[in-house]
Motif scaffolding. Structure first.
Motif, PDB file in Angstrom:
ATOM      1  N   ASP A   1       0.476  -1.113  -0.043  1.00 15.76           N
ATOM      2  CA  ASP A   1      -0.229   0.208   0.014  1.00 15.76           C
ATOM      3  C   ASP A   1       0.534   1.372  -0.358  1.00 15.76           C
TER       4      ASP A   1
ATOM      5  N   CYS B   1       0.194   3.868  -0.656  1.00 14.98           N
ATOM      6  CA  CYS B   1      -0.730   5.497  -0.544  1.00 14.98           C
ATOM      7  C   CYS B   1      -0.596   5.907   0.655  1.00 14.98           C
TER       8      CYS B   1
ATOM      9  N   ARG C   1       0.469   7.502   4.193  1.00 15.62           N
ATOM     10  CA  ARG C   1       1.548   8.210   5.064  1.00 15.62           C
ATOM     11  C   ARG C   1       1.486   8.010   6.636  1.00 15.62           C
TER      12      ARG C   1
ATOM     13  N   ASN D   1       6.851   9.476   5.054  1.00 17.92           N
ATOM     14  CA  ASN D   1       6.422  10.533   3.156  1.00 17.92           C
ATOM     15  C   ASN D   1       6.872   9.816   2.417  1.00 17.92           C
TER      16      ASN D   1
ATOM     17  N   SER E   1       6.221   8.892  -1.393  1.00 12.52           N
ATOM     18  CA  SER E   1       5.472   9.231  -2.643  1.00 12.52           C
ATOM     19  C   SER E   1       6.334   8.604  -3.272  1.00 12.52           C
TER      20      SER E   1
ATOM     21  N   GLN F   1       5.782   5.576  -4.219  1.00  8.18           N
ATOM     22  CA  GLN F   1       4.754   5.713  -5.841  1.00  8.18           C
ATOM     23  C   GLN F   1       4.977   5.856  -6.583  1.00  8.18           C
ATOM     24  N   ASN F   2       5.634   7.173  -7.230  1.00  4.49           N
ATOM     25  CA  ASN F   2       5.875   8.285  -8.316  1.00  4.49           C
ATOM     26  C   ASN F   2       6.226   6.994  -9.375  1.00  4.49           C
TER      27      ASN F   2
ATOM     28  N   ARG G   1       4.132   4.841 -10.662  1.00  3.19           N
ATOM     29  CA  ARG G   1       3.218   5.096 -11.239  1.00  3.19           C
ATOM     30  C   ARG G   1       3.963   5.321 -13.102  1.00  3.19           C
TER      31      ARG G   1
ATOM     32  N   ALA H   1      -3.056   1.114  -6.952  1.00  5.85           N
ATOM     33  CA  ALA H   1      -2.680   1.576  -5.428  1.00  5.85           C
ATOM     34  C   ALA H   1      -1.632   2.858  -6.427  1.00  5.85           C
TER      35      ALA H   1
ATOM     36  N   ASP I   1      -3.975   6.414  -6.805  1.00  5.11           N
ATOM     37  CA  ASP I   1      -3.779   7.019  -5.475  1.00  5.11           C
ATOM     38  C   ASP I   1      -5.405   6.360  -5.602  1.00  5.11           C
TER      39      ASP I   1
ATOM     40  N   LYS J   1      -8.527   3.190  -4.927  1.00  5.65           N
ATOM     41  CA  LYS J   1      -9.070   2.372  -3.975  1.00  5.65           C
ATOM     42  C   LYS J   1      -9.791   0.948  -4.463  1.00  5.65           C
TER      43      LYS J   1
END
Length: 465
Positions: A234, A236, A238, A255, A259, A262-263, A266, A439, A442, A444
């Motif tokens: 997960d 997302c 924080r 964080n 982040s 996650q970036n 993506r 995820a 961002d 659900k």
């Protein structure tokens, strides 16, 4: 006086314990920061290595495409003796020096560099020793140019080089997988070490005062929970800010790391889908169109040859059938990589096209349908495809319903009447990949899958303004 000394001794002992505990706490926090920094640095190194491997794979694909263009252009010219068919060959020949330099420079190891140089020499040799002389023979009108031996020799060279490309790409993918496995293992170790350090700090601080409990223990517990979610995929999650400097810095680092991950995921997905989109477009606009042109030329040639020339007629008929088969296979391949209908018409028509090809009866409905960001559309399409594929493979369903709702959030609901009992804790690679896709943007994901009552997957993905 003895009582006073005893009291003072107790105070001294408590002070010593406090100093020792504070020193240990400082040490644990320092180790935690060092582990986090190491994890971030390792993550950055892994990202750089993945980027280098992707570049190497892209350049290998481009180099192989040049080889294919040389061979197909040369073959088309030998067959038709029309200069139009030589255009891909000329373009590939002109682009070869620059692409050779990029291909050999974008290697990730000495072994891969040697392999790339060997491939580059082989492609150059094919052009100089075989292809160019053959083209010149055709231009001179030399009848030996159409000799089967020349054609077989060229095909054998190309097949050998494509086998070299396959080995090169396979080795690069193996290296990439090893790097990703190592980075994942290091990340897990870093998260585990940080969690252990924070848990020890929490236990130590909780011994002393309620204030420390409120100021330190609760934030640390939140960070540990976030770390577990992060370790579970997960990205997302924080950590909330804290007024305690050390905990606040730890949360900010966590964080930033989450982040960044996650970036990175993506960007990897967007880059992969962009490559798929471009590859499918190139197949449709390039190779498929050339094959169509080739088939048209073959049919025109068939009409010009008298029926009495049975050998030539049979050869042309067989070639036309082979060209049509190749066109069909290429169209099917391009659709599997990235459906053209998704680019041209949007998400809902692409999902309906997917449903029409599904072996299980699939009904698609939509609300407030309109075009949205191509990135969100492509991600949502592959989310639906993954969910439908999972229902077909594992749910034993006889009917699948897909609902796509447009609004502030893109809502997707995939329901089936199968056996149910789906559990994310024991999900396979398909559901894990679906969760990763959601995820990364961002989104659900919620699953309702009681045993024996079918499954319903609900997904919400933000739509950027």
């Amino acid at each position: 006086m003895n009582a006073g000394r005893e009291h003072r001794g107790r105070l001294l002992g408590l002070t010593s314990l406090t100093i020792a505990a504070s020193g240990l706490l400082a040490l644990l926090i320092g180790v935690g920061f060092a582990v986090l920094i190491w994890a971030i640095d390792d993550s950055n190194n892994a990202t750089a290595a993945r980027r280098a491997s992707r570049s190497a794979l892209v350049e290998a694909g481009t180099m192989e495409q040049l080889l294919v263009d040389l061979e197909t252009g040369q073959r088309g010219y030998v067959i038709t003796q029309h200069e139009d068919f030589l255009a891909p060959w000329v373009a590939a020949r002109d682009a070869l020096p620059a692409e050779t330099r990029r291909f050999t420079e974008n290697t990730t190891s000495r072994a891969q560099q040697r392999a790339a140089q060997r491939i580059a020499r082989g492609v150059r040799s094919f052009l100089d020793v075989h292809s160019t002389p053959l083209v010149e023979m055709v231009r001179r009108g030399d009848p030996a140019a159409a000799d089967l031996k020349e054609t077989s020799e060229g095909k054998a060279r190309v097949d050998a080089l494509r086998a070299e490309f396959d080995r090169y790409v396979k080795n690069e993918r193996i290296q990439l997988a090893e790097r990703e496995d190592a980075a994942e293992a290091n990340s897990r170790q870093a998260v585990l070490a940080a969690a252990l350090g924070l848990a020890a700090s929490t236990a130590l601080v909780a011994v002393f005062t309620v204030l420390q409990h409120r100021a330190v223990v609760r934030p640390v517990r939140g960070a540990a929970a976030a770390a577990r979610k992060l370790a579970g995929g997960d990205l997302c999650v924080r950590v909330p800010p804290s007024r305690v400097t050390e905990i606040g810095t730890l949360g900010a680092s966590f964080n930033n790391m989450a982040s960044s991950l996650q970036n990175s995921r993506r960007r990897i997905m967007e880059s992969t889908e962009a490559v798929h989109r471009r590859t499918a477009r190139d197949l449709h606009d390039g190779a498929q169109q050339r094959l169509v042109s080739l088939m048209i030329g073959l049919r025109l040639a068939r009409e010009l040859i008298p029926d009495t020339e049975t050998s030539a007629v049979d050869l042309l008929d067989q070639s036309i059938d082979n060209a049509q088969t190749a066109i069909n296979e290429l169209r099917e391949l391009a659709s599997g990589i990235y459906p053209l209908v998704l680019t041209v018409k949007g998400l809902v028509p692409a999902v309906k096209d997917l449903a029409s090809r599904c072996p299980v009866a699939t009904v698609v409905e939509s609300r407030d349908e309109h075009r949205i960001s191509t990135t969100v559309e492509s991600n949502a399409y592959f989310v639906v495809a993954e969910a439908v594929t999972n229902a077909v493979k594992h749910a034993r369903a006889s009917r699948i319903d897909v609902l796509v709702e447009f609004g502030d959030m893109l809502g997707i609901t995939v329901s089936d009447d199968g056996i149910g009992g789906m559990d994310m804790a024991h999900a396979g690679s398909g559901m894990t990949g679906l969760a990763d896709r959601v995820a990364a943007f961002d989104g659900k994901l919620a699953i309702d899958s009681p045993a024996g009552s079918g499954s319903t997957i609900r997904i919400q993905i933000p739509i950027p303004d």
